[in-house]
Motif scaffolding. Structure first.
Motif, mmCIF file in Angstrom:
data_model
loop_
_atom_site.group_PDB
_atom_site.id
_atom_site.type_symbol
_atom_site.label_atom_id
_atom_site.label_comp_id
_atom_site.label_asym_id
_atom_site.label_seq_id
_atom_site.Cartn_x
_atom_site.Cartn_y
_atom_site.Cartn_z
ATOM 1 N N PRO A 1 0.819 -1.222 0.000
ATOM 2 C CA PRO A 1 0.000 0.000 0.000
ATOM 3 C C PRO A 1 0.849 1.267 0.000
ATOM 4 N N SER A 2 1.972 1.172 0.590
ATOM 5 C CA SER A 2 2.846 2.361 0.609
ATOM 6 C C SER A 2 3.297 2.702 -0.794
ATOM 7 N N ASP B 1 0.539 4.401 -2.458
ATOM 8 C CA ASP B 1 0.437 5.808 -2.044
ATOM 9 C C ASP B 1 1.497 6.653 -2.722
ATOM 10 N N ARG C 1 -1.153 9.178 5.587
ATOM 11 C CA ARG C 1 -1.501 7.781 5.277
ATOM 12 C C ARG C 1 -0.435 6.829 5.799
ATOM 13 N N ARG D 1 -0.868 6.621 9.556
ATOM 14 C CA ARG D 1 -2.039 5.797 9.902
ATOM 15 C C ARG D 1 -1.769 4.317 9.645
ATOM 16 N N ARG D 2 -1.048 4.026 8.568
ATOM 17 C CA ARG D 2 -0.771 2.630 8.255
ATOM 18 C C ARG D 2 0.158 2.015 9.283
ATOM 19 N N ASP E 1 -0.679 -0.989 11.717
ATOM 20 C CA ASP E 1 0.132 -2.207 11.796
ATOM 21 C C ASP E 1 0.451 -2.544 13.247
#
Length: 496
Positions: free
Chosen positions: A291-292, A295, A312, A315-316, A320
């Motif tokens: 996902p990074s 982004d 983001r 938040r990720r 985690d």
């Protein structure tokens, strides 16, 4: 004279052959076999020798109609004129023609049919000629005096009918107009009647031709209308078939067009989907499941800003960490649950073992109680058998002692011991109660048997030798097995 008077129509019947109904199957006649009736007509059925009058109320399946041999339609009009002509001589050459009109009425239709009154004119003519003096009324008058002859005949008929009314079978005839015609007048009247008859026949023929023409015209119009209707139906059918065929062709063309358009759209959509899938596959291969990276790709394409990218990523990372904490908590819960499960399983196993052991102990206790009850019951039965046997032996011993005492008393009374060496006192002392001892199986045994068992088992034999075969005291028996009471001289005195 009226045509077909008084019998309008006559039909003869055969056997009724039509049946009606499903269950009754009654005989009946068809509607065509019953003649139609006018308002002044009646039907008369002949059933055997009887005649039944019907005013149109009987049905074809009525027993009277079924059993009838014939049917006749009778005219019931009142005062029907019937003209009768006859000739009477005159004073000159030639005859007067007397034309008399009678007004007839049917009073009894059954009698008319039974007597077969078919020609009323002939009957009235015979009645007219039977009038006395009618023939001589014109014999003294010339032809030119027909009026006088008419008055004379009218007066005679009136007087005669008042004295003797006209009597016909089922008919009432009343005297009416009387005309006396000369030959010239008769010829004119006959010519007029012929002319009227011809006009009537011509009128009837014209009406019949008109009816036939109208019927043919109606038939032709009906056939023409039927053909027009068939033509219209055929035209409508062809139009409907053409319309259906056109609709079918249009539907098929639209279906083919839609199929081609759909196929083209699907092909274009497939190409677009393939291009999109290729791009997605390439992006996934480059970015992967990170996902990074996604982004960063969105930040590079300008979809998000740097602050949004940082938020983001924060938040990720926070998610985690929370997921890791929650995963460790779940693992601890799983371990605790496994331990609790093993403890419960072990507790259940121990409980089942305790229940099995308790069931086994209960079963063993039950078996021991059953065995104990069986032993008690068996010992009670043996004790009861022993007591019954002891009682039987006591009764037997008492009976034996009673016999011995009786024998001893009789022997002493007879003096059997007077000549013997043995002392009677010893014999009497030997008669007494038998002593019993308890055997090993809880039964009492005599003292001699117990002593014999202690000394080696010879006591029973000696006791048997001493007591004899009946188990009593020393009693002798003779060769025949009878009791030997001593054989002295006093034996002869026994019984005396």
């Amino acid at each position: 004279m009226a045509e077909k008077y008084p019998l309008v129509e006559q039909r003869e019947y055969g056997r009724a052959g039509r049946r009606t109904g499903l269950l009754s199957r009654r005989m009946t006649r068809t509607d065509d076999e019953l003649p139609r009736l006018a308002a002044h007509h009646v039907r008369v059925f002949r059933v055997g020798v009887e005649y039944v009058e019907d005013h149109g109320q009987l049905r074809p399946d009525d027993p009277t109609v079924v059993d009838a041999g014939s049917v006749t339609v009778v005219d019931r009009r009142v005062e029907v004129p019937v003209v009768v002509e006859t000739r009477i001589p005159s004073a000159e050459v030639g005859d007067f023609t007397v034309r008399t009109t009678f007004y007839c009425t049917v009073t009894d239709p059954c009698m008319v049919v039974r007597d077969g009154v078919t020609d009323v004119e002939a009957l009235l003519l015979g009645h007219l000629r039977s009038v006395p003096g009618l023939v001589e009324d014109g014999s003294d008058r010339p032809i030119v005096e027909s009026l006088a002859v008419r008055d004379r005949i009218d007066a005679r008929l009136t007087a005669y009918h008042e004295m003797r009314p006209t009597t016909l079978s089922g008919l009432r005839a009343r005297h009416g107009i009387v005309e006396v015609l000369t030959p010239r007048e008769l010829a004119d009247a006959l010519a007029k009647e012929d002319d009227d008859r011809r006009k009537l026949e011509w009128t009837r023929d014209r009406e019949e031709r008109e009816q036939e023409a109208a019927l043919r015209r109606a038939l032709l119009e009906t056939e023409l209308e039927i053909k027009r209707e068939e033509l219209r139906n055929t035209t409508a059918l062809h139009k409907e078939r053409n319309r259906q065929e056109e609709e079918r062709q249009r539907s098929r063309f639209e279906h083919d067009t839609d199929a081609e358009r759909q196929e083209h759209d699907l092909f274009q959509q497939g190409r677009r989907n393939g291009f999109t899938r290729a791009e997605l596959a390439e992006d996934f291969q480059l970015i992967g499941a990170d996902p990074s990276a996604a982004d960063f790709q969105a930040w590079r394409t300008g979809d998000i800003t740097a602050d949004e990218l940082a938020q983001r990523l924060d938040r990720r990372r926070q998610a985690d960490r929370e997921a890791a904490v929650e995963r460790r908590s779940v693992d601890r819960e799983d371990e605790r649950w496994k331990v609790d499960r093993d403890d419960r399983r072990e507790a259940l196993t121990r409980a089942e073992e305790r229940e099995d052991k308790a069931d086994q102990r209960r079963e063993e206790t039950h078996r021991w109680e059953l065995g104990h009850e069986d032993g008690l019951r068996r010992r009670q039965e043996e004790r009861a058998d022993t007591e019954r046997l002891q009682r039987d032996e006591r009764d037997w011993s008492n009976d034996v002692l009673a016999v011995k005492a009786d024998l001893s008393r009789r022997a002493i009374d007879r003096g059997l011991f007077d000549s013997t060496i043995r002392d009677a006192g010893d014999f009497i002392n030997g008669v007494g109660d038998v002593l019993y001892k308890q055997r090993a199986d809880a039964r009492e045994v005599p003292e001699e048997d117990a002593q014999g068992e202690l000394e080696g088992g010879s006591a029973p034999a000696e006791r048997e030798k001493r007591t004899g075969r009946d188990g009593g005291v020393d009693i002798d028996y003779d060769d025949n097995g009878d009791l030997d009471l001593g054989g002295t001289d006093s034996e002869a005195s026994l019984g005396h």
